[in-house]
Structure formats: structure tokens, C-alpha cells
Design an enzyme around this catalytic site. Sequence first.
Site, PDB file in Angstrom:
ATOM      1  N   HIS A   1     -10.130  -6.235 -58.356  1.00 15.16           N
ATOM      2  CA  HIS A   1     -11.194  -5.282 -57.660  1.00 15.16           C
ATOM      3  C   HIS A   1     -12.501  -6.135 -58.325  1.00 15.16           C
ATOM      4  CE1 HIS A   1     -14.040  -2.186 -56.625  1.00 15.16           C
ATOM      5  NE2 HIS A   1     -14.692  -2.415 -57.851  1.00 15.16           N
TER       6      HIS A   1
ATOM      7  N   GLY B   1      10.645 -41.610 -27.606  1.00 11.03           N
ATOM      8  CA  GLY B   1      12.085 -41.414 -27.887  1.00 11.03           C
ATOM      9  C   GLY B   1      12.733 -40.595 -26.735  1.00 11.03           C
TER      10      GLY B   1
ATOM     11  N   ILE C   1      -6.157 -19.398 -27.611  1.00  7.02           N
ATOM     12  CA  ILE C   1      -6.835 -20.623 -27.263  1.00  7.02           C
ATOM     13  C   ILE C   1      -8.166 -20.268 -26.481  1.00  7.02           C
ATOM     14  CG2 ILE C   1      -6.696 -22.896 -26.208  1.00  7.02           C
ATOM     15  CD1 ILE C   1      -3.780 -22.681 -26.392  1.00  7.02           C
TER      16      ILE C   1
ATOM     17  N   GLY D   1      -1.804 -20.973 -21.313  1.00 10.10           N
ATOM     18  CA  GLY D   1      -0.653 -21.397 -22.122  1.00 10.10           C
ATOM     19  C   GLY D   1      -0.278 -22.842 -22.126  1.00 10.10           C
ATOM     20  N   ARG D   2       1.064 -22.644 -22.459  1.00  7.53           N
ATOM     21  CA  ARG D   2       1.881 -24.164 -22.843  1.00  7.53           C
ATOM     22  C   ARG D   2       3.027 -24.160 -22.243  1.00  7.53           C
ATOM     23  NH1 ARG D   2      -1.480 -27.353 -25.940  1.00  7.53           N
ATOM     24  NH2 ARG D   2       0.178 -28.662 -26.496  1.00  7.53           N
TER      25      ARG D   2
ATOM     26  N   LYS E   1     -10.241 -25.300 -35.531  1.00  8.76           N
ATOM     27  CA  LYS E   1     -10.555 -24.565 -36.941  1.00  8.76           C
ATOM     28  C   LYS E   1     -11.939 -24.990 -37.130  1.00  8.76           C
ATOM     29  CE  LYS E   1      -7.323 -22.123 -35.885  1.00  8.76           C
ATOM     30  NZ  LYS E   1      -7.192 -22.840 -34.811  1.00  8.76           N
TER      31      LYS E   1
ATOM     32  N   ALA F   1      -6.891 -22.207 -20.050  1.00  2.00           N
ATOM     33  CA  ALA F   1      -6.237 -22.042 -21.274  1.00  2.00           C
ATOM     34  C   ALA F   1      -5.198 -20.803 -20.862  1.00  2.00           C
ATOM     35  CB  ALA F   1      -7.203 -21.657 -22.610  1.00  2.00           C
TER      36      ALA F   1
END
Length: 478
Positions: A451, A122, A192, A278-279, A58, A276
Site C-alpha cells: 500500500h 526458407g 491495432i 486483421g492479419r 508502444k 487495420a
Amino acid sequence: MSQKFDVVVIGAGPGGYVAAIRAAQLGLKTACIEKYIGKEGKVALGGTCLNVGCIPSKALLDSSYKYHEAKEAFKVHGIEAKGVTIDVPAMVARKANIVKNLTGGIATLFKANGVTSFEGHGKLLANKQVEVTGLDGKTQVLEAENVIIASGSRPVEIPPAPLTDDIIVDSTGALEFQAVPKKLGVIGAGVIGLELGSVWARLGAEVTVLEALDKFLPAADEQIAKEALKVLTKQGLNIRLGARVTASEVKKKQVTVTFTDANGEQKETFDKLIVAVGRRPVTTDLLAADSGVTLDERGFIYVDDHCKTSVPGVFAIGDVVRGAMLAHKASEEGVMVAERIAGHKAQMNYDLIPSVIYTHPEIAWVGKTEQTLKAEGVEVNVGTFPFAASGRAMAANDTTGLVKVIADAKTDRVLGVHVIGPSAAELVQQGAIGMEFGTSAEDLGMMVFSHPTLSEALHEAALAVNGHAIHIANRKKR
């Protein structure tokens, strides 16, 4: 002796860090584990969204649009800007500084709420134990009453276009270009691909987007998708539908991409290529064999509607589970799970998760599309209102697009709100609020809107559902 916690969260992205903070707010002793190493060589909180996704993209979108405005749009306002140039390294540095400030902000919030932060990898063991492998390779085991897995996702890589250091890149690499490529290729016309393609097209790149599907933005309302394709094409994005990439070759700082479309085999040469497509969920070395947690056929952690896994007391949220890979979905799942662990009966409405594409104009929607409702046999009434008829949009010289409201023909209940135009992301949220409380098109039409505002376009579209729009001719009076 191992440390004991009420809640251990694996992952500090928009799902994990929000879950950890909310759990701590509810009085639960909470730990959060994160392994992502940021640009400064230190663990950075915030996940993909904050570090290499939502926020930095952004920042570049806004910077590039301001450059576009200075070159192309100021003159209509009577402002003459001569010799406008772009400093790409400065633009990228600004983006990095925003990320740094926000990641530091999460660390501050952890401290303020009493969340214990662990740096490292983790891994869920049996009996709700979590092994933490620190950056120094040393391990420790945490005991947990409840575990929330929020490990996120990573970009999909494809064999025909393997990533290189700087020519063929994924979405992360596309945020770090230090110069505007003369010719840019993008594989994938999803969120993306369109956003990053827009950034570099505004700055002067010749952008070609290769999309394997024959349909543009299939998840969007067909009317909105058709308008978006027309607008983005006019802006200079060469969007090739039905184009399946079969090979790529890097040579002399360029990449030649081979793809097939309706005209057979084609070749295009680019200075940079963004993949780009996808993931996919991050589950590598996440679950011990005896952890008891199961994956579905696509590699996502299996959960129910309350994000419970197959193991009591173990939950999973965000991109690592089914559903839309959206930061706001992950965050709200995190809140829901934390509250349910604390004994509350929190719910989440998966039917009202907004989707946004931050091109300009923005594209956003919530609820169902007209084509989906018709396929389900639902009779609908539809109202639309163009921004070309909005006084506020005219004043801003930003009149591309429309608002579309879809309501059940029998009950008048609003079933979908779809927008392409200025501030679409904000406008669609107004629709989502109303839909959450079961609003009818008549209800929206009876509200008083300030308005002049862009929001009046939503008001007029709602009025148009029943043929009552004031500032356009109604197609059908009811």
C-alpha cells in the site's frame, strides 16, 4: 555438401528467435533463417513484433501520451508547461532507434548461444530439408532432424481500400507518418486500429474508426468493452459500429471512403486512411508440394496441442497456426517446442494467454468473460473495484476504469480477470499467475498487497467476489 542441424527454424520473429535460442541452450545444433529487410536495407531479426508491430507502436503510444500529459495533465499537478509542441519526425526517429537496438540485441543473443543465422527465404522441402534462397539469389539446402516453422503473418488487405504509397496505408505505414494528419480514418476497431488511432488522436488528428461489426471488442468482457467504448469516445475517437466499407477514392492527396451503416450509404474524406482489419498467415512459397505439411481451411498450418504438424519432426508456431495472433503466445510455443524436441515434457496452457490493448487506459484480460461463462451455464460470482476508489490512482490522477474478478460460484476458483485502467497489462498478469496455480478469490483476498499500489484494486475486486471488499460498499454480502 549440405549443412546438418538438429533444429532449423524458419523465421526470426518472437516465436522463431525464442525457439532457436532455447533449442541452442538445450544443446541442439540450431539454425534460424530470416528474410525481412529493415529500414537500413539489411536483414533485421525480430519479426513483425519488433520491427513494425508491438515495440514501435508502444514507442509511439508512449511518446504521444507524454505529449498529451504535458498539454492536458501537468496543470493538475501544479506544473505549467507553455508552448508544448510535437516534433513528429523526431518521435518517429526515436521509435526507429529503439527497434535498431533491439534487433541488434537478438543478433548478439544468437551469437552468445551459438545459433547459426541464415539470411534469406526458407522453404520446407521433403524429408525435413530446408532450402535457403539468399539475398543474392543463390540457394543452399539444410538438412534437419527437426524443423520449426515460424513464418508469422502479414496485414490483411481489402479490395474496397487498396493500399497506396502514403494515403491508404496498413499498420506498418501508420508508424511512419511524418506529420499529424488533420483527418484520419481507421478501418477496424481491433487492437491495432484502436492503438494507432489513439496515437494520432492525442497528437491532434480528428480520428474516425469504421468497424464492420455491430459489437465493440467482442472478445472482451462486455462490461469492460462498454466502459472502453465510453472512455475512448470521450477521448475523441469517433467509433462507428456496423460500418462496412464498400469503396475508396484517392484524389488530391485525400481519400474519400464510402461505407454503409444503419443510416444507409455514407461518405467521409480523410487525409490518411489506416487499414487495420486483421492479419493472415504467411505461407507463400513456404512449403514444397511434397513437404507433407497440411493447411487448414483458413490457410493456417495444421498443428496439434504441442504444435506438431502432419509431418513427424516438423513443428509450426505463432501466427502461422491457429489461435490468438500474439507475440507472447508465439514465444511460449517456441519454448515448448524446443523443449519437447530436447526430450522434455513441456506443456502450454492456452486458456491463460493474456490479451492487452495498449490504449490509455489500457485494456487487458485473461481467462473467460462473464458472458462466455454464462453461455456455458457456469454460475459465477463477480467482484469489481473502480480505480476511482484507489488512493494510488488518485495520487497519479489516473482514476479511469476498474478491475473485475470472476469466480466459480461453487468452488470460488478464479476463472477470469479483466481490467481497464492504469497499468492494466501488469495487473492482469498478477491474475494470470494466480490462475495458473488454481487460485480462488478467497486466496487473492487473503494475500497482503503493498500500500498504496494499483495492485490493491485487484485485491479489492477479489474480496468483492464474496462481498468482503473494504474500500467500496459491497453489493452483496456473503
